[in-house]
Design an enzyme around this catalytic site. Sequence first.
Site, short mmCIF file in Angstrom:
data_model
loop_
_atom_site.label_atom_id
_atom_site.label_comp_id
_atom_site.label_asym_id
_atom_site.label_seq_id
_atom_site.Cartn_x
_atom_site.Cartn_y
_atom_site.Cartn_z
N LYS A 1 0.86 -1.17 0.00
CA LYS A 1 0.00 0.00 0.00
C LYS A 1 0.90 1.22 0.00
CE LYS A 1 -1.82 2.96 2.14
NZ LYS A 1 -1.80 4.46 1.96
N SER B 1 4.79 8.00 10.14
CA SER B 1 4.74 8.82 11.34
C SER B 1 4.46 7.99 12.59
CB SER B 1 3.65 9.88 11.20
OG SER B 1 2.37 9.28 11.24
N GLU C 1 8.88 1.43 11.44
CA GLU C 1 10.03 2.34 11.31
C GLU C 1 9.44 3.74 11.25
OE1 GLU C 1 12.17 4.95 10.15
OE2 GLU C 1 12.32 4.05 8.16
N CYS D 1 13.54 10.30 7.73
CA CYS D 1 13.40 10.06 9.16
C CYS D 1 14.72 10.16 9.91
CB CYS D 1 12.78 8.68 9.39
SG CYS D 1 13.66 7.35 8.54
N LYS E 1 2.67 22.68 7.09
CA LYS E 1 3.07 22.19 8.42
C LYS E 1 4.45 22.71 8.79
CE LYS E 1 4.39 17.88 10.79
NZ LYS E 1 5.86 18.03 10.71
N GLU F 1 9.76 16.31 15.41
CA GLU F 1 10.23 16.10 14.04
C GLU F 1 9.56 17.12 13.12
OE1 GLU F 1 11.10 12.28 11.25
OE2 GLU F 1 9.08 12.41 12.06
#
Length: 486
Positions: A184, A237, A259, A293, A345, A391
């Site tokens: 997906k 996330s 992860e 990440c 964001k 983050e």
Amino acid sequence: MTLLNTPLPITFNQLYINGEYSNPHSREFFSVRNPKDNSLVAEQIPIADGVDVDNAVRIAEAAFNGPWSTFSAVERSACFHQLVNILDEKLSDILLLDSLTTGNPVSLIPTRERNYIRNCLLYYAGWTDKQRGDYYPDDDGFVKLVRHEPLGVCVAINPYNSPVASFFIKAAPCLATGNVLIVKPSEKSPLGSLAVAALFEEAGFPAGVVQVLTGDGSTGGRLASHMRVRKISFTGSVGTGKKIQVAAAQSNLKRVTLELGGKSPAVIFEDVDLDNAVTWTINGILARTGQVCVAASRVYVHRSIARKFLDLYCARMKDALKNIGDPQSPEAKLGPLADAMAFEKVQSMIARGKREAELVVGGNRIGEQGCFLEPTVFINPKPDAEIYKNEVFGPVSVVRTFDSEDEVVAWANDTEYGLMAGVFTRDINLAMRVSAKLDSGVVGVNCVSVMNIQAPFGGKKASGIGKEFGEYALRAFTEPKTILIK
């Protein structure tokens, strides 16, 4: 259905199930746009519904129990090698598709993207015949054998920042151990995953072994809670990772590898090779425009060299502006953020950061259209500043000075994240001591924000559960079975 070399807008309006592109049951769809100018790239992309998910899982189970279960290790390895040969011809075009919707520069394709994927497949091709078990002697009257068996139907829910690479990172150990996989992709970058799916059958994998369902979070939720799925491997996330873990637990206790995010510290001591430290920390925050990440987003520098380091670091961040451009141009090294939502964001976090830290570089939008943002540096953050603690997932770093080893280790560990860290020093004893103290799944010495396919990669604390890469990934796709012989 034409997948490549089509004029925009491209239409990817089918799912890839049982070895063919087929119309979905779902009547819900989404569109994707190019973040450089908000132009339409593809529309009417299906959001797979419950019927689509059930169909894909049923076919995956049949494939797992069908001819694929009879493939020898040598035959599985041959499929991997044939896939590599096919990708040598077609991968660049496929990666270009995802550049259109993620902002990843095409300049990454020949090296970072293409070689990374190729090496991953070749590495796991060599593991298909090495799934050794264990033998324990019959000193108590029982011979003990341990087999490592495939789990069955596995699901990969992938991130938007490196969609095709993530596809193969999960598919390679999954298939090497005899499982089947439903992918997906992120709703921000589904095109490359759809395009690459058909290449598995071309390489000799039976139909149904690899399938692709497009969709949004609702599709991922259906897969995570499905009673016939045996494993979920998710990259994304922390918030979504928690939902997946809950869904997995509440359904059939399926295995989960997560992860998740990071707020990676780079600790720079006074005896450092300054140019090396600047190079790694700059690359560590600007790779994919900070949308990784493992981004080196917290930089701690010893007070005695802070001024010298900051001058070089800030100059390099400002200089990076000239590398930002059209992601479809081979000259651009850095592109825009992935979409308007991500852009807004990051801009909001920068705006709030100005009240909690000192902005010394960047922070502004580039141009009148698209999601381009200046590389940004904050210094002297308040201890609880959002820009320092959370983050960002953009080209934004925070630099803080320290005086002692104990102080900086405490600061570096004062977070719920624990994915990547870096220690920069010429003193090997100091490097080994601090790397042991840092609460992180991976620690680089005189490097940061880097992974190696041979060694396990994954986080501690809220940065994840389980490991990818190396032999550890193989164990995440198998279950030990003990056989006792009287």
